[in-house]
Design a protein around this motif. Sequence first.
Motif, PDB file in Angstrom:
ATOM      1  N   ILE A 172       0.867  -1.176   0.000  1.00 47.33           N
ATOM      2  CA  ILE A 172       0.000   0.000   0.000  1.00 47.33           C
ATOM      3  C   ILE A 172       0.902   1.223   0.000  1.00 47.33           C
ATOM      4  CG2 ILE A 172      -1.764   1.278   1.280  1.00 47.33           C
ATOM      5  CD1 ILE A 172      -2.531  -1.532   2.474  1.00 47.33           C
ATOM      6  N   ALA A 175      -0.937   6.595   0.222  1.00 47.21           N
ATOM      7  CA  ALA A 175      -2.234   7.064   0.706  1.00 47.21           C
ATOM      8  C   ALA A 175      -2.706   6.113   1.796  1.00 47.21           C
ATOM      9  CB  ALA A 175      -3.260   7.113  -0.422  1.00 47.21           C
ATOM     10  N   PRO A 176      -2.585   6.423   3.053  1.00 45.61           N
ATOM     11  CA  PRO A 176      -1.980   7.635   3.626  1.00 45.61           C
ATOM     12  C   PRO A 176      -0.466   7.663   3.449  1.00 45.61           C
ATOM     13  CG  PRO A 176      -2.492   6.061   5.351  1.00 45.61           C
ATOM     14  CD  PRO A 176      -3.067   5.487   4.081  1.00 45.61           C
ATOM     15  N   TRP A 186       2.762   1.084  11.637  1.00 40.10           N
ATOM     16  CA  TRP A 186       1.348   0.879  11.380  1.00 40.10           C
ATOM     17  C   TRP A 186       0.744   0.004  12.471  1.00 40.10           C
ATOM     18  CZ3 TRP A 186       0.593  -4.290  11.096  1.00 40.10           C
ATOM     19  CH2 TRP A 186       1.628  -5.089  10.579  1.00 40.10           C
ATOM     20  N   SER A 192     -10.271  -5.366   8.765  1.00 39.53           N
ATOM     21  CA  SER A 192     -10.141  -4.415   7.664  1.00 39.53           C
ATOM     22  C   SER A 192      -9.491  -3.091   8.036  1.00 39.53           C
ATOM     23  CB  SER A 192     -11.516  -4.137   7.034  1.00 39.53           C
ATOM     24  OG  SER A 192     -12.411  -3.614   8.001  1.00 39.53           O
ATOM     25  N   ASN A 193      -9.630  -2.640   9.250  1.00 39.07           N
ATOM     26  CA  ASN A 193      -9.191  -1.292   9.627  1.00 39.07           C
ATOM     27  C   ASN A 193      -7.755  -1.267  10.115  1.00 39.07           C
ATOM     28  OD1 ASN A 193     -11.751   0.486   9.516  1.00 39.07           O
ATOM     29  ND2 ASN A 193     -12.430  -1.348  10.615  1.00 39.07           N
ATOM     30  N   GLU A 195      -4.151   1.721  10.476  1.00 43.76           N
ATOM     31  CA  GLU A 195      -3.758   3.127  10.509  1.00 43.76           C
ATOM     32  C   GLU A 195      -2.232   3.218  10.386  1.00 43.76           C
ATOM     33  OE1 GLU A 195      -5.214   7.030  13.115  1.00 43.76           O
ATOM     34  OE2 GLU A 195      -5.784   4.983  13.678  1.00 43.76           O
ATOM     35  N   GLY A 204      -3.161   8.873   8.793  1.00 44.68           N
ATOM     36  CA  GLY A 204      -4.307   8.429   8.031  1.00 44.68           C
ATOM     37  C   GLY A 204      -4.673   6.988   8.284  1.00 44.68           C
ATOM     38  N   ALA A 205      -5.957   6.704   8.101  1.00 51.64           N
ATOM     39  CA  ALA A 205      -6.489   5.360   8.275  1.00 51.64           C
ATOM     40  C   ALA A 205      -7.194   4.946   6.991  1.00 51.64           C
ATOM     41  CB  ALA A 205      -7.465   5.326   9.440  1.00 51.64           C
ATOM     42  N   ARG A 206      -7.254   3.625   6.771  1.00 49.99           N
ATOM     43  CA  ARG A 206      -7.999   3.107   5.631  1.00 49.99           C
ATOM     44  C   ARG A 206      -8.404   1.675   5.903  1.00 49.99           C
ATOM     45  NH1 ARG A 206      -4.641   2.931   0.229  1.00 49.99           N
ATOM     46  NH2 ARG A 206      -5.914   1.089  -0.238  1.00 49.99           N
ATOM     47  N   THR A 207      -9.112   1.096   4.971  1.00 47.53           N
ATOM     48  CA  THR A 207      -9.567  -0.280   5.111  1.00 47.53           C
ATOM     49  C   THR A 207      -8.962  -1.138   4.010  1.00 47.53           C
ATOM     50  OG1 THR A 207     -11.561   0.161   3.820  1.00 47.53           O
ATOM     51  CG2 THR A 207     -11.723   0.389   6.215  1.00 47.53           C
ATOM     52  N   ASP A 208      -8.301  -2.210   4.422  1.00 53.11           N
ATOM     53  CA  ASP A 208      -7.747  -3.215   3.515  1.00 53.11           C
ATOM     54  C   ASP A 208      -7.799  -4.540   4.255  1.00 53.11           C
ATOM     55  OD1 ASP A 208      -6.386  -1.660   1.107  1.00 53.11           O
ATOM     56  OD2 ASP A 208      -5.922  -0.545   2.942  1.00 53.11           O
TER      57      ASP A 208
END
Length: 264
Positions: A172, A175-176, A186, A192-193, A195, A204-208
């Motif tokens: 990844i 982004a972030p 990290w 899924s969550n 950061e 930043g946080a995202r879902t993967d």
Amino acid sequence: MGAPMIGLGVSLARNVRPGGGLPPQASALFARFSAAPDPARQQAIGALIEALVDGGVWSKLDALYVLAAHDGQAALRNWVADQYNLSEVAAPDFLADRGYSGDGATSYLSCNTAGGLDRFTRNDCHMGIWSLSNLLNAGSASQECGNTNCTIVKSSGSGGTVVVRPNTASGIGSAPSAHFPGLIGWSRFDTSNWELFAHGLSVGARTDASAALEDTDFWVCGRADGNFGVNRIAACHFGAALNAMEWSVMHAALSSYLDAMGAV
């Protein structure tokens, strides 16, 4: 000069016990060093450990390696317990008070974690490194820590950008976004969550989706799929997920220690 401050105004100096006493975790660590640290370093180590204990971080760690040590043997010790100690492979370069760097081709540090960890689990985990440099590996990405699915990489992009795999099956990018040098890491909180954190702050946080944990070693100064790094690593840690407050505690505690040792 006043005592060094940790996030939200917590002083590291107050964590050293009255009369210069050391926390039991520090005393146990010194017993695993072949050469005793001098009194000033002992106090700095004690302060770092106390800050992590008080901040709720210590109990979440499987391993904390402070590679910026007084000698190579001490740099290879896991501060948390006498397990997952590092092993040199193909002579990575050690500098006292600054840590280890790889040659980008063959050398790395094995964390000896194959077979599983106690606190680092598929959907509750973190990984962090403190890099003192911002270098590419012969113009390409510099692979600093982890294995195939859990890693921190100095990307080949401009400005020290980072690529991570927070227990995911693919990398990844920015982004972030986070940037070398300093503390980069990290945390994965569930299926899924996750950061990304840089220098003690969330970026930043995202879902993967998480991937199944691999039964392979973690490396430092490389990653355990045959990729290697060149940056100078002063510290590395992993375990259960750290939240934003705990990343702030970790950053401030390591920063105070590294500053006292002249590393930053």
